[in-house]
Design a protein around this motif. Structure first.
Motif, short mmCIF file in Angstrom:
data_model
loop_
_atom_site.label_atom_id
_atom_site.label_comp_id
_atom_site.label_asym_id
_atom_site.label_seq_id
_atom_site.Cartn_x
_atom_site.Cartn_y
_atom_site.Cartn_z
N THR A 70 1.19 6.72 -6.62
CA THR A 70 -0.01 7.39 -7.14
C THR A 70 -0.36 8.64 -6.34
O THR A 70 -1.42 9.24 -6.57
CB THR A 70 -1.22 6.44 -7.05
N SER A 82 0.83 4.18 -2.66
CA SER A 82 0.60 5.58 -2.32
C SER A 82 1.71 6.46 -2.90
O SER A 82 1.45 7.55 -3.42
CB SER A 82 0.59 5.78 -0.80
N GLU A 101 -7.14 5.91 -0.88
CA GLU A 101 -6.85 5.76 0.57
C GLU A 101 -8.06 5.24 1.30
O GLU A 101 -7.98 4.32 2.11
CB GLU A 101 -6.43 7.14 1.12
N ILE A 131 0.68 3.14 8.92
CA ILE A 131 -0.30 3.83 8.06
C ILE A 131 -1.38 4.51 8.91
O ILE A 131 -1.82 5.61 8.60
CB ILE A 131 -0.92 2.81 7.08
N GLY A 160 -1.12 8.75 -3.11
CA GLY A 160 -2.12 8.49 -2.08
C GLY A 160 -3.52 8.26 -2.60
O GLY A 160 -4.50 8.59 -1.92
N GLN A 161 -3.65 7.69 -3.80
CA GLN A 161 -5.01 7.42 -4.32
C GLN A 161 -5.64 6.24 -3.57
O GLN A 161 -4.96 5.45 -2.93
CB GLN A 161 -4.92 7.04 -5.80
N ARG A 196 0.84 -1.21 0.00
CA ARG A 196 0.00 0.00 0.00
C ARG A 196 0.87 1.26 0.00
O ARG A 196 0.58 2.23 -0.71
CB ARG A 196 -0.90 -0.03 1.24
N ARG A 197 1.99 1.20 0.78
CA ARG A 197 2.85 2.39 0.82
C ARG A 197 3.48 2.64 -0.55
O ARG A 197 3.60 3.78 -0.99
CB ARG A 197 3.95 2.21 1.88
#
Length: 1901
Positions: free
Chosen positions: A690, A687, A695, A744, A692-693, A683-684
């Motif tokens: 992108t 993020s 989220e 996160i 942080g899309q 996920r990091r």
């Protein structure tokens, strides 16, 4: 030196130093040179703290402490520890230098510090010092860390000390020394390997050593070729069936015995094998060299399995290769990892050692480990004869070749370097040889592809040339086309035939050929059918190459996409070590497949990932976790993977509740930590890529995932159901996820997840449910996690944690885990508090947390500690450990919590109690817990740091709680139990050993006082203030608290005592008000004092500790002064006096009872204490207890007589009644009669052992009377027999005469019971003065022996030292009657001479007025000291105090009378013995006659005439007329006796001594004429050899019976005295003898030894002949020759001083001094019979007594006319009073004991006076004329009587001496002589039979 000083300013080179006032007299510039500058910190209060490493500070202070103790070790003679400590101290100093210089690298510094702390800890442990808590080698300040943390550190250090962690890896060190054998002569190759006997396979590669022809290593300078380390053995390899196997190969001719010239070719041939089990090395001393036996096989074809045969002990297949063949090797097992060994055994590694590896990987594989070894074993071959008549001798040559045909190295193993080729063994004439040789091919990874190994086969001819002919070859490629290496296992290779001279250099020619029969195509029948084959076994150990095709397929998935599904499925079957080799590649592959086609392979990839993650949980691969972590951080690139992973994970979680099989799901949950790591990292990455899309979408997914988790967790199941197990699996891994989520989510969000997840668990608790324990573990991990450290999350999580904890602790479950959680929580709070800037913000948070914990857990923790400590400790050590641990943990938690609590917390806590009962219970509970914490066993002995912290917390808490006590439990609400508990706790607190600062070293004391102050004083003040608050309730604590408070006053702390003393006064005052006296206080005080002593209270502290109680009651300002103001002061002061005196005695008792003290001191002390209890305190039970303690001491010292007298004290307290007695000491419950009977029997037995049979007889009779009164004839008979046996012993056995010594103890340093007192002591058997003096000096090593006998002055009395004054004294027997009777055997008399003695005498000669040099007798006086004791000897002790001294002076005339009387007595005895043939030879009489006559001729008696018969003397001393007459008469009497003696002598003298006899007769006539005697006066002629009994002094002496010089034969009767005077002064005249005799002030009858040796006068008619005495006057000379007939030496002493030598004989001392009026009145001559008795008891080895006792012949001498001297006899009473000082019959307090032992009047109370004879009308004493002899202290416990007043006893008929000359009959039986008081009816006539007493009624206890 070494003190820290602070230089304040410096001016003109002068430094003013703070704290350095000690250097007085030093000039300032010198001071400067002492001071060395250091950086430092200056704290408040001017405290200087040097800025240096804390380890250095600790070293400095520790070394100083050790220094003092180290010297003490030398003093105590603990040499071993002394030297070890010396080495360690030097080592530490050396290491300290290294640290100070500061040139060490970081790692080296760490090592040095570790060494230092290890040595410091070792020394502290050896010296019994405290354990130092450390963190990272530095000492820890206990205030800086939480108590739980401190406990953990201490525990860790303690554990470390106790149990070293067993190493998991082991290494075997081998050093080859030599091969010893008779038939060498050829070089040898030695191969070692480790062999598994269970699986029959080698575990390691081979270690190869070459030996020369002498059997020594070929290259000795290269140690790595002789030494190796077999590395990485697991613990499972150290077992009995794992062996070190050694194969030895010789290099030389084919046959061992062939001639040398046959051929020059060398072959490798079998020689021998040796085997040793590894288990043997575990037990053997590791440094020993081992000599291994070498065996050879019987048939060479079995060489391949010789080691197996040896292991199996198949003896028929092998034999010793030579009787003295042996391989010398050093073998040693080393433990720990290799890096650690490199540090510990540096020499080993620097010198050079080769590493021999295991076949295969070690138990733990480390990432980054590089290894690439291929092992090939040449197994066996099958060959055809090849046209030969006999089988071949086959040798294989092995080559390794690369792709280009270049030769690679081939090695036989480690040790020797590899070569280009390897030659196998040659087995003689064998077509199916089996070699079993292993070779190693260390081929680099990049050269594997295309490489192959070629084996060439040659026949070795034994003919003349000895050629090796090639006949075939085999080969094997190392890698297959697809990249897989040669698979492990056995391969059957094809042997390709070839010509002798074929050139195989060109590999390409044969590489195309088939190499293995397994790989042959089915149509190639020709090769398949050949019989010839060659087998090898290969084994690859590589971190880079794989033999696994499935692995390669997976890694090359892009090449074959159609195989992906298959490869993913097969992944689980691949060996783990293969996966971890290619971990990163495998993971890349998996995520590559997932990215490529997540729909299709998502689930499969997820499962494979789970498999790999779980693989890393295995201990073998756990070190690869960091590799995976690094991969996730740095290499993982699956930014989209998180969606698939979350989706699959949720899919699994949702299926949990319905799934039948949970195994796979559990595997998935086990891997959840890493799955979350991948999800979060993915996920990091997404993020980042992108911006942080998505989220929100991600958060929703996670929330949904957690909802699924919560749902499955909330399911209630039976503990054993699969779902419950799955829940447990999740809870175990859940805490590991927190850290990932925090990357996160915010702290609060994550804490929310955790709280809800944990909160969703079912609340109903089944105690047996395994889920509960897991839940607790999950909580523990949560509390230890990063998440909990944050205060924000703590607020959220704490309630959940506390709820679970409380539930578990209330049910006492999983306490170990609960303790762990609590510990973490409290450590954290302390850290928060110590935080710097944050602390202001955190304070309310911390305070709130503490409040929460106190509210929910304080009560539970207290209860838990109580529960655990009251629980019986389980037996098993492991179980006990667990409980002990958990107690310590909870205690630490409680202390940490209490230390954290502030005023506010205490107030809230106390207000929280709704009613008094709850508060009361809480207080009782916490006080009890505190008492448990104070117990010495609570913490190990050396945990002083922990104990001080505990005490600090306790005292703080008690100060808070005492307020609650005052407010809530006083006045009408008074509660005794709480107050009692409080006081009890306070007392125990003050008395703890760890607070007794006096016993610590100054530095330790200073540290404690600086940190905590003296906590005892604080607690004492608290006790005082609480006591003052009690008011009238104080009465509740009297007398209960007296004992405890008394204990507190024993603490040597003046402030504490000042505080406590008023409490005693208060107690006395209140008790006085209540009951008008304070008997209770007194009784309690005394009991407590005694019990404190018997508990050994204060043994480990010093005497000073106890001396403090004397000031407590003595000159101390408080108590006495307070009491003096009171109305009850008299009783108060007397109580204090009593207690002080008791205390002094108890102190002495305690000091004497210490280990190593001599028995004499212990006994004396116990006697003193026992008497005190009896006379002053009248405490019967204590008295009896000490009687038994004293009895035990006597038995131990073998003082059997004293033991009897002691036990008699108890016996006499009992009556012959049937009153039941309770169980007491070692006595069972029984009636008083039974106990008294038992005591009687025990006492008789001890009297028997002590040879005091007469006393035993009395008790036997008493028992016999009892048995008779009950008609118990069986026992009566036994008793009579026992009595008879005692009579026999008296007559038959010899008894030694004891010596008596007077000892003065002067000076204040003696114990109280001895200080400034004088005693008379009964010596041990054979003990003379010198020995006794030495014994006393040994008992009192600090004492100084005084060299004179004068009474010391006050300066000596008051001196702070110990002075001993010792000299011998003579006993004065009481029982004259027995001693004066004729015919009583010496055996009997000896008892009366030395038993029941109260008085002793000591004489000192001196000159008064001017001394006449011509005749010294004129002025020679004697100072006679008579000592009277408080009790007679022997008694309950070997020594008693002197109560009274009497001093009289004996005039020269009286002295002369005594001397001649004694000599006459002696002569008479000898003559009588000679007449009665009691002498076996006549020498003693001869010598005695010679001595007297010789001395008389040369002026002995003449000197007396000159001195006393001259006109001047008679004129000047008209009062001496009678005495002069008496002297004259004695001189005439002596002449008469001599004449008669010569007549007897003539009768018995042997022929050879006739000339001497003639000379004696001639000299006698000379003597008569010198005396002016022509004819004897009528009265002399008319009397027989008379016994002058007129004055009490005259019959003072016994006539000795003298042993014959040839002591071989028995003498019919003799005394102990065995050396007559003449023997010593053989040729001396009477003058010499007389000069000795006359000076013999002691008036002895038998011993010329006891004479004063006088200075000879210058004149020729001198008193002394050439043998006359020296200038020294001897009052009592030692007889070291007791029992020898002669005594040659003289003992000389200064004339003026009495000598301090032992008294040989108790002679004239029997009588009162000569100036007694009784003596002066006159003299009557009784008509005696020649005496056969003597003052002395029978000598050692005495011959049996003659049967005709008493039938003595009297010399035929006419009766003496009555007119010689006006006769007058002293009355019996006068005689008695003269000889006995009477005393009042009341029990006087001045005696140290009112307890008499056997009555001092000995067996007879009757007077010793005898009736006069002659023509005077004398009447026998009538029975109404009482003879009263009063005892000193009426003996309430005497053996003889119980009633005090003595009854008059008439003189028994048998004692009156009849006027006729017949000798008296046998003496009466002793029981007739017993005092009336022994008789039950009290009648005085001994012949009246006694009525039997009726038994008493039973009175109840």
């Amino acid at each position: 030196i070494g003190d820290t000083v602070q230089i304040l300013e410096k001016c003109e080179g002068i430094g003013q130093a703070l704290q350095m006032a000690t250097m007085v007299g030093e000039c300032p510039s010198r001071i400067q040179s002492y001071v060395r500058g250091k950086k430092c910190l200056l704290e408040q209060f001017e405290t200087v703290i040097p800025v240096e490493d804390s380890v250095i500070t600790e070293m400095t202070s520790t070394l100083r402490d050790w220094g003092a103790m180290w010297k003490q070790l030398y003093v105590k003679n603990e040499g071993d520890l002394f030297h070890r400590l010396w080495h360690v101290m030097n080592e530490i100093l050396d290491l300290r230098r290294q640290v100070l210089v500061g040139h060490l690298t970081h790692d080296r510094m760490r090592d040095v510090k570790q060494h230092i702390t290890a040595r410091l800890d070792w020394g502290n442990e050896q010296l019994g010092l405290d354990l130092v808590p450390r963190r990272e080698f530095s000492m820890v300040d206990p205030d800086e860390i939480s108590v739980t943390e401190l406990y953990r550190l201490m525990e860790h250090r303690h554990r470390k000390k106790e149990t070293p962690v067993p190493a998991s890896t082991h290494h075997l060190f081998v050093h080859v020394k030599s091969l010893m054998s008779a038939n060498l002569g050829e070089e040898l190759e030695v191969f070692f390997h480790i062999y598994d006997g269970r699986e029959n396979r080698p575990l390691s590669e081979r270690f190869f050593v070459r030996l020369n022809k002498s059997g020594l290593p070929k290259s000795p300078e290269k140690t790595e070729r002789q030494c190796t380390l077999f590395v990485d053995l697991g613990s499972s390899d150290l077992r009995k069936d794992v062996y070190i196997v050694v194969h030895i190969i010789r290099i030389g001719r084919m046959g061992a015995g062939e001639k040398k010239n046959l051929c020059s070719v060398q072959y490798r041939r079998p020689f021998g094998c040796a085997v040793v089990s590894i288990a043997d090395l575990l037990t053997a001393d590791s440094k020993d060299d081992h000599l291994l036996k070498v065996y050879a096989c019987n048939t060479e074809s079995e060489w391949y399995q010789i080691h197996e045969n040896i292991i199996k002990k198949a003896n028929s297949r092998y034999n010793l290769s030579g009787s003295n063949t042996g391989l010398a090797v050093a073998l040693q097992l080393l433990h720990g990892d290799i890096e650690q060994l490199r540090r510990e055994y540096m020499v080993l590694f620097t010198r050079g050692v080769s590493i021999t590896r295991k076949l295969g990987f070690s138990d733990v594989i480390m990432p980054g480990e590089m290894r690439n070894d291929l092992y090939i074993a040449l197994e066996k071959g099958e060959f055809e004869k090849g046209g030969k008549s006999v089988a071949r001798n086959v040798e294989i040559t092995v080559y390794a070749l690369d792709i280009d045909g270049q030769i690679l190295k081939v090695a036989a193993g480690s040790g020797e370097p590899g070569g280009d080729e390897y030659h196998s063994l040659v087995l003689y004439h064998n077509n199916s040889p089996r070699w079993a040789e292993q070779i190693k091919l260390p081929i680099p990874v990049d050269m594997f592809r295309g490489s192959h190994v070629r084996f060439e086969f040659r026949h070795c001819s034994t003919k003349d040339k000895g050629e090796k002919k090639l006949f075939g070859y085999s080969f094997v490629p190392l890698m297959q086309e697809d990249g897989r290496t040669l698979p492990d296992g056995t391969h059957e290779l094809i042997i390709h035939k070839c010509e002798e001279n074929t050139n195989l250099a060109d590999c390409s020619r044969y590489l195309k050929l088939p190499f293995s029969k397994a790989n042959l195509p089915s149509n190639n029948q020709t090769l398949k059918g050949t019989k010839e084959s060659f087998w090898i076994t290969s084994f690859l150990c590589s971190t880079k190459l794989t033999q696994n095709g499935d692995m390669l397929d997976l890694l090359k998935w892009r090449a074959h996409p159609e195989r992906i599904n298959d490869s993913l499925s097969k992944l689980k079957e691949i060996d783990g070590s293969e996966i971890v080799k290619f971990l990163q590649d495998t993971l890349d592959t998996l995520f590559g497949i997932l990215d490529e086609s997540s729909q299709r392979y998502g689930l499969k990839v997820f499962d494979s990932l789970v498999h790999i993650i779980n693989l890393l949980q295995d201990s073998k691969f756990q070190h690869f976790k960091p590799v995976m972590d690094t991969y996730i951080e740095s290499h993982f690139a699956g930014a989209l993977s998180y969606r698939d992973l979350i989706k699959v994970l949720k899919w699994y979680v949702d299926r949990i509740v319905d799934a039948e099989h949970q195994d796979h799901i559990q595997q998935v949950l086990k891997a959840s930590e890493y799955i979350f790591k991948y999800i979060i990292q993915s996920r990091r990455l997404f993020s980042l890529a992108t911006g942080g899309q998505n989220e929100e979408e991600f958060r929703v997914c996670i929330h949904e995932l957690f909802m699924s988790i919560r749902f499955f967790l909330s399911q209630e199941n039976k503990g054993t159901s699969p779902v419950a197990q799955t829940q447990a699996v999740f809870l175990r891994t859940f805490p590991a996820v927190y850290g990932e989520l925090l990357k996160i989510f915010t702290v609060r969000e994550v804490a929310g997840f955790v709280r809800e997840t944990l909160g969703s668990l079912p609340t109903t608790v089944h105690a047996e449910c395994p889920l509960e324990a897991v839940k607790l573990q999950c909580i523990a991990k949560t509390v230890e996690s990063q998440l909990y450290i944050n205060p924000e999350s703590r607020c959220i999580l704490l309630p959940v944690v506390l709820r679970v904890l409380q539930a578990h602790m209330q049910e006492q479950r999983d306490l170990v885990m609960c303790a762990r959680i609590l510990t973490s929580m409290l450590s954290l709070i302390k850290k928060e508090e110590n935080g710097t800037a944050v602390s202001v913000l955190n304070e309310p948070v911390v305070s709130e947390e503490v409040e929460l914990i106190v509210e929910s857990l304080l009560g539970v923790v207290l209860r838990t500690i109580l529960e655990i400590s009251n629980r019986p400790q389980p037996a098993g050590p492991s179980m006990r450990l667990q409980f002990q641990d958990v107690t310590g943990e909870f205690v630490a938690c409680l202390l940490a919590l209490l230390r954290q609590m502030s005023d506010r917390h205490y107030q809230q806590l106390l207000q929280a109690f709704s009613n008094k009962d709850d508060l009361r219970d809480f207080l009782l509970q916490i006080f009890t817990v505190f008492r448990i914490l104070i117990r010495p066993e609570m913490f190990p002995k050396d945990w002083t740091v922990m104990r001080l912290v505990t005490n600090n917390v306790i005292i703080t808490t008690v100060l808070y709680l005492s307020d609650a006590l005052r407010k809530n439990f006083l006045n009408d609400k008074f509660d005794y139990k709480v107050w009692d508990s409080y006081f009890y706790l306070s007392v125990i607190f003050i008395n703890q050993p760890c607070l007794q600062l006096e016993s610590f070293s100054p530095s330790k004391r200073k540290k404690i006082l600086e940190k905590y102050g003296d906590m005892r004083v604080m607690m004492g003040c608290e006790i005082f203030s609480m006591w003052q608050n009690l008011g009238e309730h104080k009465l509740n604590f009297i007398p209960a608290m007296i004992g405890p408070f008394l204990e507190v006053t024993l603490v040597p702390q003046p402030d504490l005592r000042n505080v406590m003393i008023p409490i005693f006064h208060d107690m006395m005052d209140w008790e006085q008000r209540r009951s008008g006296n304070f008997k209770q206080v007194e009784a309690k005080l005394i009991d407590k004092l005694d019990s404190l002593m018997s508990e050994g209270k204060g043994d480990e502290t010093y005497r000073e500790l106890f001396n403090s109680i004397i000031p407590l009651f003595g000159p101390y300002p408080s108590l006495l002064k307070k009491i003096e103001r009171e109305t009850w002061r008299e009783s108060g002061i007397s109580l204090i006096a009593t207690v002080t005196r008791l205390m002094e005695r108890l102190l002495d008792y305690r000091d004497c009872m210490k280990l190593g003290e001599v028995d004499g001191k212990k006994i004396g002390c116990t006697v003193s204490l026992l008497n005190f209890y009896k006379t002053e305190l009248n405490k019967e039970e204590m008295y009896i207890r000490y009687i038994h303690k004293l009895y035990d001491l006597h038995l131990k010292a073998q003082n059997y007589t004293e033991a009897s007298y002691t036990l008699l004290l108890y016996d006499e307290l009992l009556e012959w009644s049937d009153r039941p007695l309770r169980e007491f000491l070692n006595y069972p419950m029984q009636s008083e009669w039974q106990r008294k009977e038992y005591l009687h029997l025990t006492i008789v037995q001890n009297f028997d052992r002590g040879k005091c049979w007469e006393n035993g007889i009395i008790l036997c009779r008493e028992l016999a009377d009892q048995y008779e009164s009950y008609y118990d004839y069986r026992n009566l008979s036994k008793m009579r027999m026992m009595e008879a046996s005692l009579y026999d012993k008296i007559m038959d056995q010899q008894r030694l005469e004891p010596e008596f010594f007077r000892v003065g103890f002067y000076g204040k340093k003696f114990p109280f019971f001895l200080r400034n007192k004088e005693f008379v002591c009964r010596g041990h058997d054979y003990e003379r003065l010198e020995a006794f003096q030495q014994r006393m000096l040994n008992e009192f090593p600090h004492a100084i022996a005084m060299q004179h006998v004068n009474q010391p002055d006050q300066t000596i009395y008051q001196a702070d030292a110990q002075y001993l004054q010792i000299y011998a004294v003579t006993p004065i027997p009481e029982s004259q009657d027995v001693l004066q009777r004729d015919g009583v055997p010496d055996n009997i008399k000896s008892f009366y001479k030395f038993n029941h003695i109260w008085r002793f005498r000591y004489d000192r000669p001196f000159h008064k007025g001017t001394k006449d040099k011509e005749n010294e007798f004129k002025s020679l006086w004697v100072e006679r000291t008579t000592l009277t004791l408080v009790q007679s000897l022997p008694g309950i002790s070997r020594w008693f105090e002197v109560e009274k001294r009497e001093l009289v002076e004996v005039s020269p005339l009286e002295n002369a009378i005594e001397v001649i009387e004694n000599k006459n007595l002696q002569l008479r005895t000898l003559i009588t013995q000679c007449q009665n043939r009691q002498m076996q030879n006549i020498n003693p009489l001869t010598m005695c006659l010679n001595g007297v006559i010789d001395a008389a001729v040369n002026g002995g008696l003449a000197r007396y005439q000159e001195a006393f018969f001259v006109k001047d003397y008679i004129m000047n001393h008209p009062e001496d007329g009678d005495k002069i007459g008496r002297l004259r008469e004695l001189m005439f009497e002596q002449a008469h006796i001599l004449e008669y003696g010569l007549a007897v002598h003539e009768k018995f003298v042997p022929q050879d001594m006739r000339p001497l006899h003639k000379k004696l007769v001639d000299q006698f006539h000379l003597m008569k004429s010198s005396l002016g005697i022509q004819e004897f006066p009528a009265y002399v002629r008319a009397s027989p050899v008379h016994f002058t009994n007129g004055s009490p002094r005259t019959c003072r002496n016994s006539v000795p019976n003298i042993i014959s010089p040839d002591g071989g034969r028995g003498v019919t009767r003799r005394s102990r005295l065995s050396y007559p005077a003449v023997n010593r002064y053989s040729s001396s005249s009477l003058s010499s003898q007389a000069s000795n005799e006359v000076s013999n002030i002691t008036g002895q009858s038998e011993s010329s030894d006891e004479v004063f040796n006088m200075q000879p006068s210058p004149s020729t008619s001198s008193l002394s002949s050439n043998h006359s005495a020296s200038p020294n006057v001897t009052s009592s000379a030692p007889s070291s020759a007791r029992g020898s007939p002669q005594m040659a030496e003289k003992h000389k002493h200064s004339r003026e001083n009495a000598c301090l030598s032992p008294r040989e004989r108790p002679v004239s001392a029997i009588f009162p001094n000569p100036l007694d009026p009784a003596q002066v009145k006159g003299v009557i001559f009784l008509r005696p019979t020649p005496s056969s008795w003597s003052l002395d008891s029978v000598k050692e080895g005495a011959p049996s007594l003659s049967d005709s006792v008493g039938k003595l012949l009297c010399p035929p001498v006419p009766p003496r006319p009555p007119y010689s001297v006006p006769p007058f006899t002293p009355s019996p009473t006068e005689c008695q009073s003269a000889s006995l000082v009477s005393n009042s019959p009341v029990l006087s307090g001045s005696y140290s004991s009112g307890i008499s032992s056997l009555s001092r009047c000995s067996v007879s109370e009757a007077s010793g006076t005898e009736l006069p004879t002659g023509d005077h009308p004398t009447h026998p004493l009538s029975s109404d004329e009482p003879i009263r002899r009063e005892n000193k202290t009426p003996p309430p416990y005497s053996v003889y009587e119980r009633n005090n007043p003595r009854r008059p006893v008439p003189l028994p008929h048998s004692l009156s001496i009849p006027p006729q000359t017949d000798p008296p009959a046998l003496p009466p039986k002793p029981h007739q002589l017993r005092t009336g008081s022994m008789k039950l009816d009290g009648t005085s006539d001994p012949r009246v039979p006694r009525p039997r007493p009726l038994p008493r009624k039973v009175s109840q206890l």
